[in-house]
Design an enzyme around this catalytic site. Structure first.
Site, PDB file in Angstrom:
ATOM      1  N   GLN A 132       0.846  -1.189   0.000  1.00  0.00           N
ATOM      2  CA  GLN A 132       0.000   0.000   0.000  1.00  0.00           C
ATOM      3  C   GLN A 132       0.888   1.248   0.000  1.00  0.00           C
ATOM      4  OE1 GLN A 132      -3.579   0.028   0.097  1.00  0.00           O
ATOM      5  NE2 GLN A 132      -3.063   2.080  -0.588  1.00  0.00           N
ATOM      6  N   ASP A 224      -7.665   6.432   7.126  1.00  0.00           N
ATOM      7  CA  ASP A 224      -7.944   4.996   7.030  1.00  0.00           C
ATOM      8  C   ASP A 224      -9.002   4.676   8.086  1.00  0.00           C
ATOM      9  OD1 ASP A 224      -7.795   2.250   6.477  1.00  0.00           O
ATOM     10  OD2 ASP A 224      -5.941   1.940   7.628  1.00  0.00           O
ATOM     11  N   CYS A 264      -6.624   4.173   1.811  1.00  0.00           N
ATOM     12  CA  CYS A 264      -6.192   2.896   1.225  1.00  0.00           C
ATOM     13  C   CYS A 264      -7.372   2.027   0.815  1.00  0.00           C
ATOM     14  CB  CYS A 264      -5.306   2.158   2.216  1.00  0.00           C
ATOM     15  SG  CYS A 264      -6.146   1.791   3.756  1.00  0.00           S
TER      16      CYS A 264
HETATM   17  N1   CP Z   1      -6.067  -1.471   0.724  1.00  0.00           N
HETATM   18  C1   CP Z   1      -6.105  -2.811   0.808  1.00  0.00           C
HETATM   19  O1   CP Z   1      -5.123  -3.476   1.142  1.00  0.00           O
HETATM   20  O2   CP Z   1      -7.302  -3.361   0.454  1.00  0.00           O
HETATM   21  P1   CP Z   1      -7.744  -4.885   0.668  1.00  0.00           P
HETATM   22  O3   CP Z   1      -7.837  -5.115   2.143  1.00  0.00           O
HETATM   23  O4   CP Z   1      -9.062  -5.009  -0.026  1.00  0.00           O
HETATM   24  O5   CP Z   1      -6.693  -5.774   0.056  1.00  0.00           O
HETATM   25  N1  NVA Z   2      -5.738  -0.537   8.552  1.00  0.00           N
HETATM   26  C1  NVA Z   2      -6.582  -1.406   7.757  1.00  0.00           C
HETATM   27  C2  NVA Z   2      -6.125  -1.441   6.334  1.00  0.00           C
HETATM   28  C3  NVA Z   2      -6.950  -2.290   5.417  1.00  0.00           C
HETATM   29  C4  NVA Z   2      -6.397  -2.359   4.028  1.00  0.00           C
HETATM   30  C5  NVA Z   2      -6.573  -2.799   8.360  1.00  0.00           C
HETATM   31  O1  NVA Z   2      -5.503  -3.265   8.760  1.00  0.00           O
HETATM   32  O2  NVA Z   2      -7.644  -3.410   8.432  1.00  0.00           O
END
Ligand code: CP
Ligand code: NVA
Length: 305
Positions: A132, A224, A264
């Site tokens: 990411q 996020d 993200c």
């Molecule tokens: N941003 C991200 O990693 O998305 P996913 O959890 O859908 O892979």
């Molecule tokens: N911070 C989030 C990102 C998801 C892509 C998680 O870890 O769930």
């Protein structure tokens, strides 16, 4: 580079090289298709958590580069439960040419790399999300033309995505501001590490609790989810604390005119970001999601070609 586990492990030159390669591969793909640099190669994809972007973008990246990916769901391998992490690494690396893993404990991806005979890529751990991070840096570079000297502000939970953005941006000379509630701040030892990177690159790192002060004159505002995967039991208590950190139209008013808004994804619209902002003129959310594909192609080529 033998594995890709955290941006902390990469030099500024290595990150810049991966970004250059990602841009080349993106142009090549847009011009009609990638050369089959990974022809005959396979990537094993181990997931302990759900995914849309990581799963599909790695799968498509392998296909575009002439290889194949194998999706291994949380129920199949049961990493560390059905079998030790070390044995999974030893066995899987006899079959495939690379492993991508999405895990809870960061040590599990480190152990996979330790015992694997093939490259291991971190597809998200509780600590970091370096794929990411590369897509984010690529997006910022495309939208602003540079990373050094610009102001990148993260607002919300001091989580895996926040840590990774802080490390990557600090290594490339950006001015990073992080605004979190005090009890959800990024750990002091990680901030100290980022400050060290910033001292070497000419960037800076500021840690705040006030989101309005943090976004002043920002070129990038990033947020996020308030509750990451694995923290579901805390969702209700987190919802009490985080509303002042919502990225909404009022918060954007204090930032630069050319500010871009990043996330993200998946987004929890109405919580950490409003629809108005997610779908507004400053949003680059879906270009950012697309860039996962291009950034990861560069990582795959670097490690596996
Ligand atoms: N941003 C991200 O990693 O998305 P996913 O959890 O859908 O892979
Ligand atoms: N911070 C989030 C990102 C998801 C892509 C998680 O870890 O769930």
């Amino acid at each position: 580079m033998r594995h890709f586990l955290s941006l902390v492990d990469l030099t500024r030159a290595e990150i810049e090289h991966l970004l250059d390669l990602a841009i080349e591969l993106k142009e090549e793909w847009k011009a009609g298709g990638n050369t089959r640099q990974l022809g005959g190669k396979t990537l094993g994809m181990v997931f302990q958590k759900p995914s849309l972007r990581t799963r599909v973008s790695f799968d498509m990246a392998m296909i575009h580069l002439g290889g194949q990916a194998l999706f291994l769901s949380p129920n199949e391998i049961r990493l560390g439960e059905r079998e030790s992490v070390a044995d999974v690494a030893r066995v899987l690396s006899r079959y495939v040419d690379g492993i991508m893993a999405r895990v809870f404990a960061h040590d599990d991806v480190v152990d996979l790399a330790r015992y694997s005979a093939v490259p291991v890529i971190n597809g998200l751990s509780d600590t970091s999300h370096p794929c990411q991070g590369m897509a984010d840096l690529l997006t910022i570079l495309e939208k602003h033309g540079r990373i050094a000297g610009i102001k990148i502000t993260y607002v919300g939970d001091g989580n895996n995505v926040a840590r990774t953005l802080m490390f990557g941006a600090a290594k490339l000379g950006a001015h990073v501001a992080i605004a979190t509630p005090p009890q959800y701040a990024i750990e002091a030892q990680y901030v100290a590490l980022a400050e060290q990177f910033a001292a070497e690159s000419g960037g800076s790192v500021a840690v705040l609790t006030d989101p309005i002060a943090a976004v002043a004159d920002s070129d990038v505002i990033y947020t996020d989810t308030w509750t990451s995967m694995g923290q579901e039991e805390e969702a209700a208590s987190r919802r009490q604390v985080f509303p002042p950190y919502q990225v909404n139209q009022a918060l954007l008013r204090g930032s630069g005119a050319k500010v871009i808004v990043m996330h993200c994804l998946p987004a929890h619209r109405g919580e950490e970001i409003t629809d108005e902002v997610a779908d507004g003129v400053h949003s680059v959310l879906f270009d950012q999601a697309e860039n996962r594909l291009h950034a990861q192609k560069a990582i795959l080529v670097e490690l596996m070609a």
